[in-house]
Design a protein around this motif. Structure first.
Motif, PDB file in Angstrom:
ATOM      1  N   ASP A 229      55.403 -14.330 -67.959  1.00 29.51           N
ATOM      2  CA  ASP A 229      55.973 -13.441 -66.554  1.00 29.51           C
ATOM      3  C   ASP A 229      56.430 -14.283 -65.901  1.00 29.51           C
ATOM      4  OD1 ASP A 229      53.979 -10.784 -66.362  1.00 29.51           O
ATOM      5  OD2 ASP A 229      52.781 -12.178 -66.762  1.00 29.51           O
ATOM      6  N   VAL A 231      59.640 -14.312 -62.309  1.00 25.67           N
ATOM      7  CA  VAL A 231      59.936 -13.928 -60.884  1.00 25.67           C
ATOM      8  C   VAL A 231      61.342 -14.673 -60.203  1.00 25.67           C
ATOM      9  CG1 VAL A 231      58.912 -14.065 -58.577  1.00 25.67           C
ATOM     10  CG2 VAL A 231      57.407 -12.530 -60.267  1.00 25.67           C
ATOM     11  N   SER A 233      63.018 -14.706 -57.429  1.00 23.93           N
ATOM     12  CA  SER A 233      62.875 -15.370 -56.137  1.00 23.93           C
ATOM     13  C   SER A 233      64.911 -14.536 -55.628  1.00 23.93           C
ATOM     14  CB  SER A 233      62.584 -15.727 -55.473  1.00 23.93           C
ATOM     15  OG  SER A 233      63.004 -17.258 -55.828  1.00 23.93           O
ATOM     16  N   VAL A 236      64.114 -10.315 -56.304  1.00 19.82           N
ATOM     17  CA  VAL A 236      62.715  -9.630 -55.103  1.00 19.82           C
ATOM     18  C   VAL A 236      61.676  -9.987 -54.582  1.00 19.82           C
ATOM     19  CG1 VAL A 236      62.302  -8.391 -57.503  1.00 19.82           C
ATOM     20  CG2 VAL A 236      60.968 -10.233 -57.214  1.00 19.82           C
ATOM     21  N   ASP A 237      61.316  -9.508 -53.990  1.00 19.53           N
ATOM     22  CA  ASP A 237      60.498 -10.527 -52.609  1.00 19.53           C
ATOM     23  C   ASP A 237      59.332 -10.965 -53.779  1.00 19.53           C
ATOM     24  OD1 ASP A 237      58.423 -10.892 -51.103  1.00 19.53           O
ATOM     25  OD2 ASP A 237      58.678  -9.033 -50.357  1.00 19.53           O
ATOM     26  N   PRO A 238      59.815 -12.627 -53.652  1.00 20.04           N
ATOM     27  CA  PRO A 238      58.522 -12.741 -54.183  1.00 20.04           C
ATOM     28  C   PRO A 238      56.385 -12.785 -54.530  1.00 20.04           C
ATOM     29  CG  PRO A 238      59.855 -14.113 -53.564  1.00 20.04           C
ATOM     30  CD  PRO A 238      61.058 -13.039 -52.977  1.00 20.04           C
ATOM     31  N   LYS A 240      56.075 -10.107 -52.845  1.00 15.63           N
ATOM     32  CA  LYS A 240      55.234  -9.138 -53.009  1.00 15.63           C
ATOM     33  C   LYS A 240      54.835  -8.923 -54.864  1.00 15.63           C
ATOM     34  CE  LYS A 240      57.275  -4.185 -52.390  1.00 15.63           C
ATOM     35  NZ  LYS A 240      58.061  -3.557 -52.381  1.00 15.63           N
ATOM     36  N   ALA A 241      55.722  -9.724 -55.255  1.00 20.38           N
ATOM     37  CA  ALA A 241      56.198  -9.537 -57.265  1.00 20.38           C
ATOM     38  C   ALA A 241      54.988 -10.100 -57.526  1.00 20.38           C
ATOM     39  CB  ALA A 241      57.622  -9.904 -57.495  1.00 20.38           C
ATOM     40  N   GLU A 244      51.493  -8.033 -56.568  1.00 19.79           N
ATOM     41  CA  GLU A 244      51.937  -6.437 -57.905  1.00 19.79           C
ATOM     42  C   GLU A 244      51.284  -7.316 -58.950  1.00 19.79           C
ATOM     43  OE1 GLU A 244      54.814  -4.159 -55.707  1.00 19.79           O
ATOM     44  OE2 GLU A 244      55.335  -4.871 -57.135  1.00 19.79           O
ATOM     45  N   VAL A 245      51.899  -8.477 -59.892  1.00 20.30           N
ATOM     46  CA  VAL A 245      52.086  -8.739 -61.091  1.00 20.30           C
ATOM     47  C   VAL A 245      50.304  -8.694 -61.122  1.00 20.30           C
ATOM     48  CG1 VAL A 245      52.219 -10.186 -62.545  1.00 20.30           C
ATOM     49  CG2 VAL A 245      54.031  -9.092 -61.623  1.00 20.30           C
ATOM     50  N   SER A 269      51.334 -15.839 -51.093  1.00 21.10           N
ATOM     51  CA  SER A 269      50.823 -15.180 -52.402  1.00 21.10           C
ATOM     52  C   SER A 269      49.994 -15.489 -52.638  1.00 21.10           C
ATOM     53  CB  SER A 269      52.127 -15.390 -52.863  1.00 21.10           C
ATOM     54  OG  SER A 269      52.395 -16.199 -53.579  1.00 21.10           O
TER      55      SER A 269
END
Ligand SMILES: [Zn+2]
Ligand SMILES: [Zn+2]
Length: 360
Positions: A229, A231, A233, A236-238, A240-241, A244-245, A269
């Motif tokens: 995957d 992300v 940054s 998107v908001d890293p 949060k991402a 979520e992932v 995170s």
């Protein structure tokens, strides 16, 4: 010999003739085949890592042994070698206890730009020129023998140059993080260290491998090399991402960005009970405040890792290259002559390069 000399911080490098003396006890003179350009070199050029000038940087060196000093037993003239950016003394407490990446003797001289006896092997017009972790941006470099690893004769020296820092640092990070099969790991930063880490995580049986970066082309390369995957940054908001992932945060985060934003990203995170391995190097005196209470309440394991062990880890890394499980050439985005080094520096500063090889 020719060398790319930094005469003053923030000035372009000047390729000039300098004198190189013979290797002393335990030292080896290497005819440089290729040296990778790393952000740590640029930190020196900008004065953020204040090694005294004039100085020759370059620490991802591959080449051929030209001459050995007294007492050298690990390599001989004509051997193909790779030099790690760490040159262990082999005798201090950390060296003998299996942590030669943290050699106490080397750590005393590293930022002074001198050999372990406190002097330099380079000079010009009688004035000493320092070297940063080897001084590979030159035709020849003198390094401690314990930093060197013999490269198999059938292996291309240009291909393996970046093992000296990017590869070894990635190896050390993965090794310290003690990945278990299936662990979810995020790697922040997709430069030379990040892309090495991703390949080595895949080779180590990690589960989901999430690459975090800001440049689409580098994230695409991360996907090619084993990330499951990505992300971006910038888009998107890293934090949060990542949560979520992974449904709550990665179990392990390897932080290779080395700046305040990316270090906070890692701490914010990571999964509760997880581990953050810091490998990216901020400028020497950077102060970065962290929320200690969340590290305590979250039971977060926060560790720093510096490189890897040249004599123990580098041979394993070379074996992974031979098996096709780690491809250092996937990190190389350009090849420059010594005289063109300033172009390569500019490209790296703009974030348009991963590793450029400088070939004398
Ligand atoms: Zn030592
Ligand atoms: Zn480096």
């Amino acid at each position: 010999m020719k060398a790319a000399v930094l005469n003053a911080y923030k000035e372009p490098l000047v390729v000039e003739e300098v004198n190189i003396s013979q290797p002393k006890e335990g030292e080896v003179k290497v005819r440089v085949k290729a040296t990778g350009l790393c952000h740590s070199d640029v930190n020196v050029f900008e004065g953020k890592t204040p090694v005294p000038t004039p100085v020759v940087a370059g620490h991802e060196i591959s080449g051929v042994v030209e001459e050995v000093g007294s007492g050298v037993t690990r390599v001989k003239k004509g051997d193909k070698v790779i030099s790690a950016f760490i040159h262990p003394c082999g005798k201090c407490r950390n060296c003998v206890s299996g942590k030669e990446n943290l050699c106490e003797t080397f750590s005393q001289v590293r930022l002074k730009g001198v050999m372990q006896d406190g002097t330099s092997r380079l000079s010009k017009d009688g004035k000493e020129i320092r070297t940063f972790l080897g001084g590979g941006f030159a035709e020849y470099a003198i390094v401690g023998e314990n930093g060197l690893t013999k490269v198999p004769d059938d292996m291309d020296l240009e291909k393996v140059a970046v093992l000296g820092c990017a590869g070894l640092t990635g190896y050390g990070a993965v090794s310290l993080s003690r990945i278990e099969p299936g662990d979810t790991v995020a790697v922040i930063g997709v430069g030379g260290v990040g892309l090495s880490t991703i390949q080595l995580l895949k080779a180590s049986g990690a589960g989901r491998i999430i690459a975090v970066g800001t440049k689409k082309w580098k994230l695409n390369r991360a996907l090619e090399l084993g990330a499951t995957d990505v992300v971006n940054s910038k888009e998107v908001d890293p934090v949060k991402a990542l949560k979520e992932v992974t449904g709550g945060g990665p179990e392990v985060i390897i932080e290779a960005g080395g700046n305040e934003e990316t270090i906070h990203m890692a701490l914010d995170s990571v999964r509760i009970g997880g581990k953050v391995v810091l490998v990216g190097l901020p400028p020497a005196n950077a102060m970065i405040p962290i929320k200690v209470a969340s590290v305590v309440r979250g039971g977060i394991e926060l560790v720093g890792n510096y490189g890897g062990r040249p004599r123990v880890d580098m041979p394993k890394l070379l074996e992974l290259v031979r098996l096709g499980k780690y491809d250092p050439s996937a990190l190389v985005t350009g090849r420059y002559k010594l005289e063109e080094i300033n172009e390569a520096v500019e490209l790296l500063e703009k974030g348009e390069a991963i590793r450029s090889l400088i070939v004398p």
